[in-house]
Scaffold this active site. Structure first.
Site, PDB file in Angstrom:
ATOM      1  N   GLU A  62      49.675  35.273  -1.698  1.00 26.76           N
ATOM      2  CA  GLU A  62      48.393  35.210  -0.987  1.00 26.76           C
ATOM      3  C   GLU A  62      48.086  33.761  -0.625  1.00 26.76           C
ATOM      4  O   GLU A  62      48.544  32.830  -1.307  1.00 26.76           O
ATOM      5  CB  GLU A  62      47.287  35.780  -1.896  1.00 26.76           C
ATOM      6  CG  GLU A  62      45.908  35.760  -1.255  1.00 26.76           C
ATOM      7  CD  GLU A  62      44.880  36.645  -1.973  1.00 26.76           C
ATOM      8  OE1 GLU A  62      45.193  37.188  -3.038  1.00 26.76           O
ATOM      9  OE2 GLU A  62      43.769  36.778  -1.433  1.00 26.76           O
ATOM     10  N   ASN A  73      42.427  45.822   2.155  1.00 19.58           N
ATOM     11  CA  ASN A  73      42.671  45.519   0.737  1.00 19.58           C
ATOM     12  C   ASN A  73      41.353  45.569  -0.019  1.00 19.58           C
ATOM     13  O   ASN A  73      40.347  45.014   0.433  1.00 19.58           O
ATOM     14  CB  ASN A  73      43.256  44.107   0.603  1.00 19.58           C
ATOM     15  CG  ASN A  73      43.259  43.614  -0.846  1.00 19.58           C
ATOM     16  OD1 ASN A  73      44.090  44.027  -1.644  1.00 19.58           O
ATOM     17  ND2 ASN A  73      42.303  42.754  -1.196  1.00 19.58           N
ATOM     18  N   GLU A  74      41.344  46.227  -1.142  1.00 17.54           N
ATOM     19  CA  GLU A  74      40.150  46.293  -2.006  1.00 17.54           C
ATOM     20  C   GLU A  74      38.885  46.468  -1.165  1.00 17.54           C
ATOM     21  O   GLU A  74      37.919  45.714  -1.299  1.00 17.54           O
ATOM     22  CB  GLU A  74      40.069  45.067  -2.923  1.00 17.54           C
ATOM     23  CG  GLU A  74      41.240  45.006  -3.881  1.00 17.54           C
ATOM     24  CD  GLU A  74      41.055  44.111  -5.105  1.00 17.54           C
ATOM     25  OE1 GLU A  74      40.065  43.364  -5.174  1.00 17.54           O
ATOM     26  OE2 GLU A  74      41.913  44.193  -6.002  1.00 17.54           O
ATOM     27  N   TYR A 128      44.655  44.856 -13.278  1.00 17.24           N
ATOM     28  CA  TYR A 128      44.960  43.588 -13.933  1.00 17.24           C
ATOM     29  C   TYR A 128      44.699  43.693 -15.426  1.00 17.24           C
ATOM     30  O   TYR A 128      43.785  44.405 -15.860  1.00 17.24           O
ATOM     31  CB  TYR A 128      44.075  42.470 -13.362  1.00 17.24           C
ATOM     32  CG  TYR A 128      44.527  42.002 -11.986  1.00 17.24           C
ATOM     33  CD1 TYR A 128      45.558  41.082 -11.852  1.00 17.24           C
ATOM     34  CD2 TYR A 128      43.917  42.487 -10.826  1.00 17.24           C
ATOM     35  CE1 TYR A 128      45.974  40.642 -10.597  1.00 17.24           C
ATOM     36  CE2 TYR A 128      44.335  42.054  -9.570  1.00 17.24           C
ATOM     37  CZ  TYR A 128      45.362  41.125  -9.468  1.00 17.24           C
ATOM     38  OH  TYR A 128      45.779  40.688  -8.237  1.00 17.24           O
ATOM     39  N   GLU A 160      49.057  45.283  -6.803  1.00 12.88           N
ATOM     40  CA  GLU A 160      48.567  44.118  -7.555  1.00 12.88           C
ATOM     41  C   GLU A 160      48.521  44.494  -9.020  1.00 12.88           C
ATOM     42  O   GLU A 160      47.836  45.457  -9.402  1.00 12.88           O
ATOM     43  CB  GLU A 160      47.173  43.682  -7.074  1.00 12.88           C
ATOM     44  CG  GLU A 160      47.202  43.016  -5.719  1.00 12.88           C
ATOM     45  CD  GLU A 160      45.875  42.410  -5.295  1.00 12.88           C
ATOM     46  OE1 GLU A 160      45.094  41.979  -6.166  1.00 12.88           O
ATOM     47  OE2 GLU A 160      45.623  42.367  -4.073  1.00 12.88           O
ATOM     48  N   GLN A 195      50.675  36.609  -9.035  1.00 15.58           N
ATOM     49  CA  GLN A 195      51.264  36.421  -7.729  1.00 15.58           C
ATOM     50  C   GLN A 195      52.489  35.547  -7.876  1.00 15.58           C
ATOM     51  O   GLN A 195      52.624  34.849  -8.865  1.00 15.58           O
ATOM     52  CB  GLN A 195      50.250  35.801  -6.780  1.00 15.58           C
ATOM     53  CG  GLN A 195      49.005  36.638  -6.599  1.00 15.58           C
ATOM     54  CD  GLN A 195      48.106  36.168  -5.471  1.00 15.58           C
ATOM     55  OE1 GLN A 195      48.379  35.197  -4.787  1.00 15.58           O
ATOM     56  NE2 GLN A 195      46.980  36.860  -5.295  1.00 15.58           N
TER      57      GLN A 195
HETATM   58  O1  AHR Z   1      45.084  38.376  -6.929  1.00 11.64           O
HETATM   59  C1  AHR Z   1      43.801  37.848  -6.802  1.00 11.64           C
HETATM   60  C2  AHR Z   1      42.831  38.821  -6.164  1.00 11.64           C
HETATM   61  O2  AHR Z   1      42.652  39.917  -7.006  1.00 11.64           O
HETATM   62  C3  AHR Z   1      43.265  39.448  -4.873  1.00 11.64           C
HETATM   63  O3  AHR Z   1      43.027  38.639  -3.782  1.00 11.64           O
HETATM   64  C4  AHR Z   1      42.408  40.670  -4.806  1.00 11.64           C
HETATM   65  O4  AHR Z   1      42.964  41.697  -4.055  1.00 11.64           O
HETATM   66  C5  AHR Z   1      42.190  41.014  -6.271  1.00 11.64           C
HETATM   67  O5  AHR Z   1      40.865  41.237  -6.570  1.00 11.64           O
END
Ligand code: AHR
Length: 491
Positions: free
Chosen positions: A25, A172-173, A239, A295, A344
């Site tokens: 990103e 995205n999101e 995450y 992600e 990432q």
């Molecule tokens: O990876 C960091 C961020 O986490 C990304 O930009 C987003 O899609 C997510 O919330």
């Protein structure tokens, strides 16, 4: 002695190589400095891409790379990143630390990076703040070989031939940074935007819709109900925050309790995947739509003294085990999980590579990707391991062992196994059904839980050969040391 059974005669599903994918990103030092230094840099590069980083990523056989975000994707206007660099707009990266984005890395540079890496590009379009026309034109610019305004513009910018782009994300999101939409609003927007993303010149798009975070089952339900028929994949983001979003904790300084708490959190990936798939199946009886975990990874407090918006963090043995567990989970769910992208790739969150000026180090997570790479395109095998619960707090128990096994096109069995205990080694008695082991090779990544690689000591955590196993009539016996990730190949 824990019993571990691998059945070479029970083949389950192909492990698509894209499960070992990555995410880049425009965030912090991921693209700029981490990957792209520009043609005039003193750092050795090919067309601006760091040679050391490209070579390291090729070594782990990077199969696919997602770009340009993330949250950045829904604010990215691709036309700002094409044409002569001196004319490209400079803007503020509002999401990530207010850095100046000079757009010197754009579409042509990303496609050049993928060419050098020999990986599939996965481009994420802007649905949050971009127009339908803008998204449609990006697809045309990238993939149309005939005569059209966008094809002409691409040629004018130096690229005669259209590229092949398979994976294309539509937003995205969008439940959060991508527009704060409700699921039904997004699903209808998705239907509209994707209509104009055409298949040109023999290129067939694989369209990925914005899926849920974590356990947001309502999002999956609504989006699948309204738009399930119009997509090839639905994304999932999850995450691992040790203590939750507001209490992420330090990347290196953590105690035993936090170790188990973090692993307990990361193991939830399996539950989320299975529950989302159940909902998807209600609306997709043929099980056509894939789950794309685009992600995932650990997220800690940023390293002290660095820009809080840059999300730079160190990477320890804890991250190695997190990677080992998640990759095993994706392998085990490979019937439906067709891609995953760790967040990432360089210098941001759970990176495989960290850079500092011309220096580069490989993180423990990198080594796990290297150890697991033989699973790519192999076939998942039925396997079972006897485990027991371990940990320090009732609510954060974890199994002591975690594994997955596959068979490749040469008939070799590959299994990857993690010891989640930071105090105990375990004896394992492996039984192989339908395979007589002739030759076995193995390697191991292990160290203290807080161990990491630094620019001063880049090989603190490194892969070693492992020979301490015994081939038996039934299979293989060995002891897995505490806090380790192992990989075996049986011929
Ligand atoms: O990876 C960091 C961020 O986490 C990304 O930009 C987003 O899609 C997510 O919330």
């Amino acid at each position: 002695m824990a019993k571990y059974i691998i059945n070479a005669e029970k083949k389950i599903s192909k492990i698509s190589k894209e499960i070992y994918g990555h995410f880049s990103e425009h965030l912090g030092r991921c693209i700029y400095e981490g990957i792209y230094v520009g043609e005039n840099s003193d750092i050795p590069n090919v067309n601006g891409m760091r040679k050391d980083v490209v070579q390291a990523l090729k070594e782990i056989k990077i199969p696919v790379l997602r770009w340009p975000g993330g949250c950045f994707a829904d604010e990215y206007h691709w036309k700002d990143g094409i044409g002569p660099k001196e004319n490209r707009k400079k803007m503020i990266n509002t999401h990530w630390g207010g850095a100046v984005e000079d757009n010197s890395f754009g579409t042509h540079e990303f496609m050049e990076l993928c060419r050098q890496l020999e990986c599939e590009p996965y481009i994420n379009g802007n649905l949050g703040s971009g127009t339908v026309q803008e998204m449609a034109e990006w697809v045309e610019y990238l993939t149309f070989n005939g005569i059209s305004p966008m094809a002409e513009l691409r040629k004018k910018n130096g690229h005669e031939e259209a590229w092949k782009v398979k994976y294309f994300g539509i937003g995205n999101e969008n439940w959060g940074c991508g527009g704060n939409m409700t699921p039904d609003f997004y699903a209808n927007m998705y239907r509209r935007y994707q209509t104009y993303c055409r298949n040109y010149s023999g290129n067939k798009l694989y369209k990925i819709a914005c899926g849920p975070p974590d356990n947001n089952y309502n999002w999956t339900e609504e989006v699948m109900k309204i738009a399930g028929n119009y997509m090839d994949g639905l994304s999932l983001h999850y995450y691992t925050f040790p203590g939750g979003w507001s209490n992420k904790g330090d990347a290196v300084e953590f105690d035993s309790e936090c170790w188990y708490k973090t692993l307990n959190k990361t193991l939830k990936m399996d539950e989320f995947i299975k529950n989302h798939i159940k909902i998807m199946n209600k609306y997709d009886k043929e099980e056509r739509v894939a789950l794309i975990v685009d992600e995932w990874g650990s997220w800690y407090d940023v390293e002290k003294g660095t820009n809080p918006g840059f999300l730079y963090q160190q990477n320890t043995m804890r991250d190695a085990v997190i990677a080992g567990i998640n990759l095993n989970i994706f392998n085990k769910n490979s019937k439906r999980v067709k891609m995953a992208n760790i967040a990432q790739i360089v210098n941001v969150l759970q990176s495989v590579i960290l850079t500092e000026g011309e220096k580069m180090i490989l993180t423990p997570t990198y080594h796990v990707f290297n150890m697991y790479k033989d699973h790519q395109e192999a076939t998942l095998l039925e396997s079972y391991i006897e485990t027991k619960e371990i940990g320090l707090e009732e609510e954060n128990l974890v199994p002591n062992l975690h594994e997955s096994a596959s068979i490749d096109k040469y008939g070799r069995i590959i299994f990857t196994i993690n010891n989640l205990s930071i105090t105990d080694d375990y004896k394992i008695e492996t039984g192989l059904l339908g395979k007589e082991p002739k030759m076995v090779t193995a390697n191991i990544l292990n160290n203290e839980m807080n161990a990491c690689n630094t620019f001063e000591n880049p090989n603190m955590v490194n892969v070693k050969e492992f020979n301490n196993f015994k081939i038996t009539e039934k299979g293989l016996n060995f002891t897995i040391p505490k806090c380790s990730v192992m990989r075996f190949v049986i011929e």
